[in-house]
Design a protein around this motif. Structure first.
Motif, PDB file in Angstrom:
ATOM      1  N   UNK A  20       0.837  -1.199   0.000  1.00  0.00           N
ATOM      2  CA  UNK A  20       0.000   0.000   0.000  1.00  0.00           C
ATOM      3  C   UNK A  20       0.873   1.251   0.000  1.00  0.00           C
ATOM      4  N   UNK A  21       1.864   1.241   0.887  1.00  0.00           N
ATOM      5  CA  UNK A  21       2.716   2.410   1.010  1.00  0.00           C
ATOM      6  C   UNK A  21       3.429   2.678  -0.319  1.00  0.00           C
ATOM      7  N   UNK A  22       3.946   1.608  -0.900  1.00  0.00           N
ATOM      8  CA  UNK A  22       4.659   1.787  -2.159  1.00  0.00           C
ATOM      9  C   UNK A  22       3.725   2.250  -3.265  1.00  0.00           C
ATOM     10  N   UNK A  23       2.575   1.579  -3.361  1.00  0.00           N
ATOM     11  CA  UNK A  23       1.658   1.866  -4.455  1.00  0.00           C
ATOM     12  C   UNK A  23       1.083   3.283  -4.334  1.00  0.00           C
ATOM     13  N   UNK A  24       0.790   3.693  -3.095  1.00  0.00           N
ATOM     14  CA  UNK A  24       0.238   5.039  -2.893  1.00  0.00           C
ATOM     15  C   UNK A  24       1.268   6.091  -3.297  1.00  0.00           C
ATOM     16  N   UNK A  25       2.504   5.861  -2.903  1.00  0.00           N
ATOM     17  CA  UNK A  25       3.557   6.810  -3.268  1.00  0.00           C
ATOM     18  C   UNK A  25       3.787   6.855  -4.771  1.00  0.00           C
ATOM     19  N   UNK A  26       3.711   5.676  -5.385  1.00  0.00           N
ATOM     20  CA  UNK A  26       3.871   5.618  -6.836  1.00  0.00           C
ATOM     21  C   UNK A  26       2.771   6.427  -7.517  1.00  0.00           C
ATOM     22  N   UNK A  27       1.548   6.262  -7.020  1.00  0.00           N
ATOM     23  CA  UNK A  27       0.423   6.982  -7.629  1.00  0.00           C
ATOM     24  C   UNK A  27       0.582   8.501  -7.465  1.00  0.00           C
ATOM     25  N   UNK A  28       1.047   8.917  -6.268  1.00  0.00           N
ATOM     26  CA  UNK A  28       1.264  10.347  -6.053  1.00  0.00           C
ATOM     27  C   UNK A  28       2.313  10.871  -7.033  1.00  0.00           C
ATOM     28  N   UNK A  29       3.390  10.092  -7.207  1.00  0.00           N
ATOM     29  CA  UNK A  29       4.440  10.512  -8.140  1.00  0.00           C
ATOM     30  C   UNK A  29       3.892  10.659  -9.555  1.00  0.00           C
ATOM     31  N   UNK A  30       3.094   9.668  -9.957  1.00  0.00           N
ATOM     32  CA  UNK A  30       2.522   9.710 -11.307  1.00  0.00           C
ATOM     33  C   UNK A  30       1.642  10.949 -11.468  1.00  0.00           C
ATOM     34  N   UNK A  31       0.764  11.171 -10.479  1.00  0.00           N
ATOM     35  CA  UNK A  31      -0.184  12.287 -10.590  1.00  0.00           C
ATOM     36  C   UNK A  31       0.541  13.633 -10.558  1.00  0.00           C
TER      37      UNK A  31
END
Lengths: 494, 501
Positions: free
Chosen positions: B242-253
């Motif tokens: 979750x932590x990784x995926x959430x951070x990845x999504x923030x980076x993408x956005x």
């Protein structure tokens, strides 16, 4: 001495019980007929030793003074859809090449327990998809019947249980198993001048029967007359805990209940079955059937099944939908045919195996079924078809307030020539138009011979009954049988 | 109810994480969902495969009542609506581990409807921060088999032992807002499943695994587009994913991209998620009602039996431990976190009450303290679980009773327990044979005190001069002189007396 192969189920059983002849003599006689009838292509696999072994067991029982079961000494043909131990079961499809079940279908086991032996595995339309036997991967069955025009045009034995119908009418076996999904027992019975009954859905276990459309598939007997059908249906029926849709009900002794006295019974003539452009000879035999039933004491009433015309389209959505999923297991991974091109991955293997293993009609139905279940089309097709199915069932439920059984033609025509319909799937599908409503409603329905048409070919009459009222269906069938006096049989040319 | 303050600090501000979990829990049952084949873990490949599981021609599924019963009991345990009428659907797709070419599942009419699970966010104070996580549904379905790619240079092998094993898919609402909440939810769910006995919750053996749905949004915004990370098989990995995926999504956005709805895989070795397939190439599963099966209809008798067979559930038990047994919230929470611990504790409690002839409420605190400190410490050292504790509940109760009636001191009890672990002998025998009984003989105590005070005259002076903290020192010395056997209350009393003289 009478030719033993002219005898039906009841006569063979009674003769074996009485010691008039031995079960081995019967099996030997039918084995011989099977062996010399290769031209009909009715049997895919002959199993003479199975028939003899079963016969010997019955003869031994009799010698030991044991009571003999209800089909003692009767050798039968087994539609290739049934799994029997150690004998290749292919549903007349290449994709099951080499598949020898390690298990026995519930229905075939019941028949062995009832004293039957197996003459062989009967040809059929591939995966029971067809009305002429032309979809078999192993060549079509040729009907023993010929038109009286002097031409020797090969005729369809009907389908999908065409091997069964041809074998019985050609005296290769006294009876055979059939399965009926949308008319596959009744239409071939009508085409070949024999009797066949599809019982109420759930009477015969589907366990061990290769599936076509699970909510419709129902096994049943095909034989020369109504009594034989009654005996064999009793042997095949019964609750099976291995089939969730099996009916947990006692099996009646239908043979003992046979009576052609229809006093107090009402027979419904569904007006919607009298379609525009109906074949005049079909219409005439239908009228005659009604007369016979009136003569047997029944009151004839006209009834209405208003949703009849939607039955065929609904059937050709529901059956392919279920088939597209049921046939997914034939993937080359665990049994049957596997085509593995060089360097192929899993998807390539699936594609190659299924492309090579399934015939064109099976592929057509898999594609139709896949389409009607796919996202965006499901509601328009499948959901809608299920609604129609419910309306069809309601039509029947309402009609039972006015009559006890329904009388209708079995098929819209007599047997057609091989190849005559094979390039027109719709024309072929129309063969089932009178048969599918009862299938969709899960009702018992049977075909009995009514007479011959002007070409000398058999015409069948269909009786449809209330749920679980196989007795009412058999009795009406018997009343017709007694009055039709159908004794015609194909001349032996094979 | 507590609002999460977990936020990801992005370049454009704070982001909130929205999480929903689909937990696949293997139903505890001797047989598979639609066949009689066995389900034990670790059997030889293809040793537990029936004709139905291998999808042989003409084979038919028959529902296993025990699997249905376990799913219904699970539903009842989370206070969910039980649907008396449900139905099985086929989910169609081709794969070599799926012999039928379809999975029998429940899309349209699941067995269990809406329910909820309450989670605690502070383990030390479980009543302080709680949150309710909504459960959307629980349905039952078949597991698939397993492919083995390392058995042959060019071919893959198929093991169908798992094929047809019953799973419950427990689908939560997107109610979680932090990895910690997701972890707490998973743990709580596992506890409930183990209490109910419907799933062993063993994530290492794959009997519980989670699909993790994650999206991010600016606080107060609508839900963002989610991704689904499949088959994560530990609480720690779920939190990390979750932590990784959430951070990845923030980076993408934040770099101007958009999140695509897709299926991803979590790689624990690299701690990252990777795209598996996007929505465009998502399967069309062509769900439709399985025509081999009748709808599942449950009657009152069946539901009543399911209800009656439910054990006391963790939340109720924890509250009862606090209110009726007078345990601290923390101790009650620890004792009830695992069904096995609670079961063991209750056995110990019964033995303690019997040994001391007192009501359970009066012996509960001592029993809980001994279990959580002494026994747990020993088990940790020995690497054992409570179910294979080398000391039985009756043996533990005997030891606790010896402390309670003053036969031995707490200090001696620790020694006795060590000897019990080594020798397996009962506490009473150890105390008797090794002469560890507590001395309440004031003469012996006074003699020991006199010697200690004489030997430490300087400290006595300091004490009398106001350094009262030295009292503990004198107690310790006296006890030492008596090899720990002095009755602590008497030693205290006699010391006070001697020092005030």
């Amino acid at each position: 001495m009478t030719d033993l192969t002219d005898l039906g189920v009841a006569d063979i059983r009674n003769g074996v019980r009485a010691g008039t002849f031995s079960a081995r003599e019967v099996a030997t006689a039918f084995n011989a007929n099977v062996a010399e009838a290769k031209a009909l292509n009715a049997f895919l696999i002959d199993t003479p030793e199975h028939a003899l072994a079963a016969a010997d067991a019955i003869d031994a029982k009799r010698a030991a003074g044991e009571e003999l079961p209800i089909m003692a000494g009767v050798p039968i043909g087994m539609k290739d859809l049934f799994c029997t131990v150690g004998v290749e079961a292919r549903a007349a499809s290449e994709i099951l090449n080499g598949f020898k079940p390690t298990y026995e279908s519930t229905v075939s086991q019941k028949l062995w327990d009832a004293g039957c032996g197996m003459l062989g595995k009967l040809n059929m339309d591939q995966f029971a998809m067809g009305s002429s036997n032309e979809t078999s991967a192993f060549g079509n069955v040729i009907s023993p019947w010929r038109r009286n025009d002097g031409g020797n045009a090969p005729l369809a034995p009907g389908g999908s249980s065409g091997g069964s119908s041809a074998a019985i009418s050609a005296r290769l076996c006294p009876a055979a198993t059939g399965t009926d999904t949308g008319g596959s027992i009744r239409q071939p019975a009508a085409f070949t001048g024999i009797s066949g009954i599809k019982p109420t859905y759930g009477r015969c276990s589907r366990w061990g029967v290769i599936a076509f459309a699970s909510s419709l598939d129902q096994a049943g007997p095909m034989a020369r007359d109504v009594r034989d059908c009654a005996i064999m249906l009793e042997a095949m029926s019964g609750f099976d805990p291995k089939d969730s849709t099996s009916l947990d009900l006692p099996v009646p002794n239908w043979e003992a209940g046979l009576s052609s006295n229809l006093k107090g019974k009402r027979v419904g003539i569904p007006k919607e079955y009298r379609m525009d452009g109906m074949n005049a000879e079909i219409a005439a035999i239908w009228d005659k059937g009604a007369e016979w039933l009136r003569d047997a004491g029944a009151e004839i009433v006209e009834v209405s099944l208003p949703h009849t015309r939607y039955a065929l389209p609904a059937y050709y959505i529901i059956a392919p939908a279920e088939a597209s999923s049921n046939l997914a297991r034939y993937d080359g991974v665990r049994y049957g045919q596997r085509n593995l091109p060089d360097g192929a991955g899993l998807q390539d293997m699936y594609a190659a195996t299924r492309a090579a293993g399934f015939g064109p009609e099976v592929k057509r139905r898999i594609m139709i079924g896949t389409y009607v279940l796919s996202a965006g089309f499901y509601d328009a097709y499948y959901t809608q078809a299920q609604k129609v199915r419910a309306l069809i069932a309601r039509d029947f439920a309402q009609v039972w307030e006015h009559c006890d059984v329904l009388l209708a033609p079995t098929a819209p025509s007599a047997a057609f020539g091989l190849g005559e319909n094979s390039d027109d799937p719709i024309a072929m599908y129309l063969n089932d138009v009178f048969a599918v409503p009862a299938s969709l409603a899960g009702l018992p329905a049977m075909s009995v011979p009514g007479g011959l048409d002007s070409q000398g070919l058999p015409l069948g009459l269909q009786i449809i009954g209330k749920p679980l009222d196989e007795q009412g269906v058999l009795n009406a069938g018997l009343a017709i049988e007694e009055r039709a006096g159908f004794t015609a049989r194909p001349g032996k040319w094979w | 109810m507590t609002e999460s303050t977990y936020r990801i600090q992005g370049a454009t501000g704070e982001w909130e994480v929205v999480i929903g979990l689909e937990v696949h829990a293997q139903v505890t049952s001797n047989a598979k969902l639609f066949s009689g084949a066995a389900t034990a873990f670790g059997a030889e490949p293809n040793a537990q495969v029936s004709l139905v599981d291998a999808a042989m021609p003409g084979m038919l599924p028959v529902p296993n009542k025990e699997c249905i019963r376990q799913a219904v009991r699970t539903g009842m345990a989370i206070g969910a609506q039980i649907n008396r009428w449900s139905r099985f659907d086929r989910k169609n797709y081709f794969y070599a581990d799926l012999p039928q070419g379809y999975q029998i599942s429940q899309l349209y009419h699941p067995l269990v409807g809406e329910g909820a699970v309450e989670i605690s966010l502070d383990e030390k104070n479980p009543d302080a921060q709680t949150k309710t996580i909504g459960i959307e549904r629980i349905h039952v379905e078949q597991d698939a088999g397993k492919l083995m790619h390392d058995q042959h240079p060019t071919m893959s092998y198929v093991d169908l032992n798992r094929s047809g094993v019953a799973l419950m898919e427990i689908v939560s609402r997107p109610d979680m807002r932090s990895p910690a909440e997701a972890g707490a939810y998973l743990k709580k769910l596992r506890t409930i499943l183990r209490y109910v006995g419907s799933c062993d919750g063993n994530m290492e053996e794959g009997s519980m695994r989670a699909d993790v749905n994650v999206s991010v949004r600016k606080p107060g915004d609508e839900f963002g587009t989610r991704t689904e990370t499949k088959n994560v098989n530990s609480v720690r990995y779920v939190m990390a994913a979750i932590e990784h995926e959430a951070n990845r999504q923030v980076d993408v956005l934040e770099s101007g991209g958009t999140i695509v709805q897709e299926t991803r895989l979590y790689d624990p070795d690299r701690n990252e998620t990777r795209s598996m397939r996007s929505k465009e190439d998502a399967h069309d599963y062509r769900y439709f009602p399985d025509p081999d099966l009748l709808p599942l209809e449950l009657d009152d008798a069946f539901l009543d039996e399911c209800k009656a067979s439910l054990p006391e559930l963790p939340d109720a038990k924890r509250k009862r431990y606090e209110t009726e047994l007078g345990l601290s919230a923390y101790n009650a929470a620890v004792l009830t976190a695992e069904a096995e611990t609670a079961r063991w504790f209750e056995g110990l409690l019964a033995e303690c009450a019997k040994a001391q002839g007192k009501p359970e409420a009066e012996v509960a605190k001592a029993a809980a303290n001994w279990l959580l400190s002494e026994l747990y410490g020993a088990l940790n050292r020995l690497g054992k679980t409570i179910d294979d504790s080398p000391v039985s509940q009756a043996a533990g109760a005997e030891l606790i009773a010896l402390v309670a009636d003053g036969t031995i001191s707490g200090t001696i009890a620790k020694q006795v327990f060590e000897i019990m672990l080594e020798t397996g002998e009962p506490a009473g025998k150890i105390v008797e044979e090794r002469g560890l009984k507590q001395t309440s003989d004031t003469g012996a105590i006074d003699a020991a005190i006199a010697k200690v005070l004489a030997d430490n005259a300087d400290k006595v002076e300091q004490y009398k001069g106001g350094k009262e903290a030295l009292f503990g020192f004198f107690v310790g010395q006296t006890m030492k002189a008596m090899q720990g056997k002095g009755n602590p209350q008497l030693v205290n009393a006699q010391l006070k007396k001697a020092l005030s003289e």
